[in-house]
Design a protein around this motif. Structure first.
Motif, mmCIF file in Angstrom:
data_model
loop_
_atom_site.group_PDB
_atom_site.id
_atom_site.type_symbol
_atom_site.label_atom_id
_atom_site.label_comp_id
_atom_site.label_asym_id
_atom_site.label_seq_id
_atom_site.Cartn_x
_atom_site.Cartn_y
_atom_site.Cartn_z
ATOM 1 N N VAL A 190 -8.617 -4.458 -0.223
ATOM 2 C CA VAL A 190 -9.375 -3.335 0.428
ATOM 3 C C VAL A 190 -10.310 -2.786 -0.617
ATOM 4 O O VAL A 190 -10.186 -2.735 -1.962
ATOM 5 N N GLN B 67 -12.066 -6.573 2.352
ATOM 6 C CA GLN B 67 -13.044 -7.631 1.928
ATOM 7 C C GLN B 67 -13.063 -8.943 2.051
ATOM 8 O O GLN B 67 -11.950 -9.640 1.547
ATOM 9 N N VAL C 145 0.725 -1.188 0.132
ATOM 10 C CA VAL C 145 0.039 -0.045 0.113
ATOM 11 C C VAL C 145 0.673 1.244 0.060
ATOM 12 O O VAL C 145 2.051 1.233 0.608
ATOM 13 N N GLU D 59 -13.593 -0.326 -2.175
ATOM 14 C CA GLU D 59 -13.422 1.279 -2.728
ATOM 15 C C GLU D 59 -13.777 2.152 -1.458
ATOM 16 O O GLU D 59 -13.471 3.188 -1.559
ATOM 17 N N ASP D 60 -14.630 1.316 -0.480
ATOM 18 C CA ASP D 60 -14.749 2.105 0.864
ATOM 19 C C ASP D 60 -13.656 1.987 1.776
ATOM 20 O O ASP D 60 -13.828 2.490 3.016
ATOM 21 N N ARG D 61 -12.571 1.335 1.520
ATOM 22 C CA ARG D 61 -11.596 1.093 2.296
ATOM 23 C C ARG D 61 -11.627 0.062 3.541
ATOM 24 O O ARG D 61 -10.927 -0.134 4.113
ATOM 25 N N ALA D 62 -12.815 -0.400 3.273
ATOM 26 C CA ALA D 62 -13.268 -1.806 4.473
ATOM 27 C C ALA D 62 -12.448 -2.909 3.748
ATOM 28 O O ALA D 62 -12.352 -3.174 2.479
ATOM 29 N N LYS E 192 -17.447 -0.505 12.697
ATOM 30 C CA LYS E 192 -17.166 -1.620 11.926
ATOM 31 C C LYS E 192 -18.068 -2.816 11.780
ATOM 32 O O LYS E 192 -18.039 -3.589 10.942
ATOM 33 N N ARG F 72 -22.476 5.360 6.010
ATOM 34 C CA ARG F 72 -21.750 5.719 6.870
ATOM 35 C C ARG F 72 -22.465 6.516 8.041
ATOM 36 O O ARG F 72 -23.646 6.942 7.571
ATOM 37 N N TYR G 124 -0.200 -1.677 8.097
ATOM 38 C CA TYR G 124 -1.190 -2.648 7.081
ATOM 39 C C TYR G 124 -0.814 -3.886 7.094
ATOM 40 O O TYR G 124 -1.631 -4.839 7.074
ATOM 41 N N ARG H 13 2.318 3.681 8.090
ATOM 42 C CA ARG H 13 1.254 3.167 7.464
ATOM 43 C C ARG H 13 1.224 1.710 6.723
ATOM 44 O O ARG H 13 0.332 0.978 7.067
#
Length: 236
Positions: free
Chosen positions: A84, A91, A51, A86-89, A173, A182, A61, A57
């Protein structure tokens, strides 16, 4: 992918349960990490896509994904690394729920089968200093939560604000994958927390048809690695 390779920035992965109430059929792994020991080849040797970002960071990660891969192997028999979204959560594989957290040199991940748990949220936070806690209190706490702070000392207030922050992060979460929208600190409140690490939260906003305002959820927390670790689990 080289599962046997442990980067020098991470301690050996540990399978344990640092919280007061064990959740059945949930797997949790953790590690400590040191960003200054991250090597350029660590991502490639671990078989994990790198990343962008600074060393801190990247190290957190990598540590979190290593924990997630170990937990998934324990749960499913297959070692996978959650991508990761698109919403950064994270998968997770089909039929699996999970959560990853990292902070101040410690990372962890937990996973479970969706047939047993609808949602899991794990969060670790360093307790806020008194002055910073007071500055952030109105952003994190509802009006009722602020009123419940009044009888507490400055140190107790800071601890409660820190705990509320962490529990609401865990709540987000756990619930976000179910409601796919959100929501924020003022959309929920901490109703109670006990000395043995149990907590109760309530939604203050309608998030979905089956998650209206007034819905209550159970959480738990503990001190871990000198920090506050919290968990919200939603049974299937």
């Amino acid at each position: 992918m080289n599962e046997a390779y442990l980067p020098s920035c991470c301690t050996p992965l540990r399978e344990h349960w640092p919280l007061p109430l064990a959740l059945p059929d949930v797997q949790l792994f953790s590690t400590r990490f040191a960003a200054e020991r991250l090597a350029a080849e660590d991502f490639e040797r671990c078989g994990i896509a790198p990343v962008p970002g600074v060393a801190k960071r990247q190290a957190e990660y990598l540590a979190g994904r290593l924990c997630a891969r170990a937990a998934l192997r324990r749960l499913t028999g297959v070692a996978r690394v959650p991508a990761v979204g698109e919403d950064r959560a994270p998968q997770w594989p089909a039929g699996v729920v999970g959560s990853i957290t990292h902070g101040n040199g410690w990372a962890a991940a937990l996973v479970a089968q969706r047939s047993a748990w609808r949602g899991l949220g794990l969060d670790i936070e360093r307790p806020l200093p008194v002055a910073r806690a007071e500055r952030l209190a109105a952003e994190i706490l509802s009006a009722d939560e602020l009123r419940r702070l009044q009888p507490l000392s400055a140190e107790q207030r800071a601890w409660r604000i820190s705990l509320t922050f962490s529990l609401k992060e865990s709540l987000f979460k756990a619930l976000y994958p179910l409601v796919l929208r959100r929501f924020y600190f003022q959309d929920a409140e901490l109703l109670s927390c006990t000395a043995d690490g149990h907590a109760r939260l309530r939604l203050l906003s309608d998030l979905a048809a089956d998650w209206p305002a007034g819905s209550e959820l159970q959480g738990q927390f503990a001190e871990c690695e000198g920090q506050l670790l919290s968990l919200v689990g939603i049974r299937a």
